[in-house]
Enzyme design. Structure first.
Site, short mmCIF file in Angstrom:
data_model
loop_
_atom_site.label_atom_id
_atom_site.label_comp_id
_atom_site.label_asym_id
_atom_site.label_seq_id
_atom_site.Cartn_x
_atom_site.Cartn_y
_atom_site.Cartn_z
N LYS A 19 0.86 -1.18 0.00
CA LYS A 19 0.00 0.00 0.00
C LYS A 19 0.89 1.23 0.00
O LYS A 19 2.02 1.19 0.51
CB LYS A 19 -0.88 0.02 1.26
CG LYS A 19 -2.15 0.82 1.10
CD LYS A 19 -3.14 0.05 0.24
CE LYS A 19 -4.55 0.47 0.37
NZ LYS A 19 -5.45 -0.59 -0.11
N1 GLU Z 1 -7.03 -0.18 -3.45
C1 GLU Z 1 -7.75 -1.36 -3.80
C2 GLU Z 1 -7.81 -2.33 -2.64
O1 GLU Z 1 -7.71 -1.92 -1.51
C3 GLU Z 1 -7.25 -2.01 -5.08
C4 GLU Z 1 -5.83 -2.43 -5.09
C5 GLU Z 1 -5.38 -2.88 -6.46
O2 GLU Z 1 -6.18 -2.88 -7.39
O3 GLU Z 1 -4.21 -3.22 -6.58
O4 GLU Z 1 -8.04 -3.50 -2.80
#
Ligand code: GLU
Length: 427
Positions: free
Chosen positions: A117
């Site tokens: 993240k």
């Molecule tokens: N931010 C989204 C999640 O928390 C998507 C992450 C992604 O597509 O890599 O799953």
């Protein structure tokens, strides 16, 4: 096992969300009998990059400096994957907690990724478009050796969108000297982005509702649905539920909620938000606060905004029989105990909102192969993967006697633990 934190609290990872993520891991590690060494390893992220950088505001001489992060929790499973959020309260511990959740999520969905993240501590709502562009390009430059199509692939999260992903792709490509679409997912389709990615999280969540309601003995059609949040996830979840014949009686955003016991016309609400920016002022509805929203009479509750909103203070007052978590970490560990005691069926975040990262995976695969699938193919594959993950989690829950959240975490953590054990410790 030696705990990497020692006796000194959580050190630099100290934050409420990291405490929650650890409490969740520790609880599940206990019930599933997780190997002690693996448990200790998974309590901390493998890599974390912290940077501060300046970007120019609209006045050329007005330069603002911000904190920014990228955390990679597990590098065992393949490249790492996870969104980037722009929010005023982002910190290292929060980003690390969300990276850990991404590990469980990608593992649960059997995707070849570990969790990551990123985040920038900034309020994107007060920035102009050129300011967001400059901020994004500098963030990408700071992370140029951290991200990459084979190493770590960002995507949108709270406060970021397709345009931000396009700027990341462009900046990265300028640095390496050729177009590199696979460095990021959630891009516009013209850049190798996937059709249906924007809707994927909300629609993927709602695709699980028929199986869940059948299991609980009611139908989606005619059921009352409340959605907290009207961003990328909430909006499309509300729309998909509405199209399935549910009565979406309330939705909310940061300005508060709107309620109509006969069901809201979601396409009209969407139009209003597109024109006016927020739900505020929407005609012919009752206004409710975001706190009241959780106590409204309903059958299905979909928290689809920020984390930590279902707490021990409101978990007792929820009337829904089914909660499908669109947000990451919307339920605190305390509240989860209450929901479990009250026998409320929860489709946990790592399963309910996994449609986003699943279509991201499809996008990445298509970018690497330069071969693009039709929308029909993407939607069909998404439904299949989501549906079978749900069935598997339900089976673990029934056969091994866990609630749905525990079952989903057991499945996700088990796969990572097995991979770590067969890879072994280097050197
Ligand atoms: N931010 C989204 C999640 O928390 C998507 C992450 C992604 O597509 O890599 O799953």
């Amino acid at each position: 096992m030696t705990d990497p934190f020692g006796e000194g609290g959580l050190g630099e990872l100290e934050s409420p969300l990291y405490r929650e993520a650890l409490a969740q891991l520790d609880r599940v590690a206990g019930v599933m009998g997780l190997d002690d060494n693996i448990h200790a390893r998974l309590r901390v992220p493998q890599r974390a990059t912290v940077t501060t950088f300046p970007f120019r505001r609209e006045g050329y001489y007005e330069v603002e400096t911000v904190f920014a992060y990228r955390v990679q929790h597990v590098l065992t499973m393949g490249p790492t994957k996870g969104g980037i959020r722009y929010a005023p309260d982002v910190n290292l511990g929060e980003v690390a907690a969300l990276a850990m959740l991404m590990t469980w999520k990608t593992s649960l969905m059997s995707l070849p990724f570990g969790g990551a993240k990123g985040g920038v501590r900034v309020d994107p709502t007060v920035l102009t478009r050129p300011e967001v562009q400059r901020l994004t390009r500098r963030y990408t430059a700071e992370m140029i050796n951290v991200i990459g199509p084979d190493t770590d692939i960002p995507a949108p999260d709270m406060g970021t969108n397709e345009q931000v992903m396009a700027w990341i792709m462009d900046t990265y490509s300028q640095h390496v000297g050729h177009a590199e679409p696979g460095v990021v997912t959630g891009k516009p389709p013209e850049l190798g982005g996937s059709v249906a990615r924007r809707e994927a999280t909300g629609r993927g969540l709602v695709s699980l509702l028929p199986a869940a309601t059948t299991h609980l003995g009611f139908e989606v059609e005619g059921s009352r649905v409340v959605v907290h949040g009207f961003g990328n996830v909430g909006q499309y979840a509300a729309l998909a539920a509405h199209e399935m014949g549910a009565l979406v009686v309330a939705v909310s955003d940061v300005t508060g909620g709107i309620y109509n016991s006969k069901g809201l016309d979601i396409p009209q609400v969407q139009e209003w938000v597109t024109e006016n920016g927020t739900l505020s002022g929407y005609p012919d509805v009752d206004m409710v606060s975001n706190e009241e929203l959780f106590e409204l009479e309903c059958d299905i509750l979909i928290p689809a905004a920020v984390g930590g909103v279902i707490t021990r203070d409101n978990a007792d007052k929820i009337t829904a029989r089914l909660i499908a978590e669109g947000a990451n970490g919307p339920t605190t560990v305390d509240a989860d105990d209450i929901l479990r005691e009250r026998n409320i069926f929860v489709i946990p975040d790592i399963l309910a909102n996994a449609g986003g990262v699943t279509v991201s995976y499809f996008e990445w695969v298509q970018d690497l192969q330069n071969f693009f699938w039709s929308e029909g193919e993407i939607v069909a594959r998404l439904r299949e993967i989501m549906g079978s993950a749900f069935e598997e989690v339900l089976n673990i829950s029934i056969n091994e006697g866990y609630d749905m959240r525990t079952a989903a975490l057991v499945k996700g953590i088990r796969r990572v633990a097995r991979a770590k054990l067969v890879r072994g410790v280097y050197p």
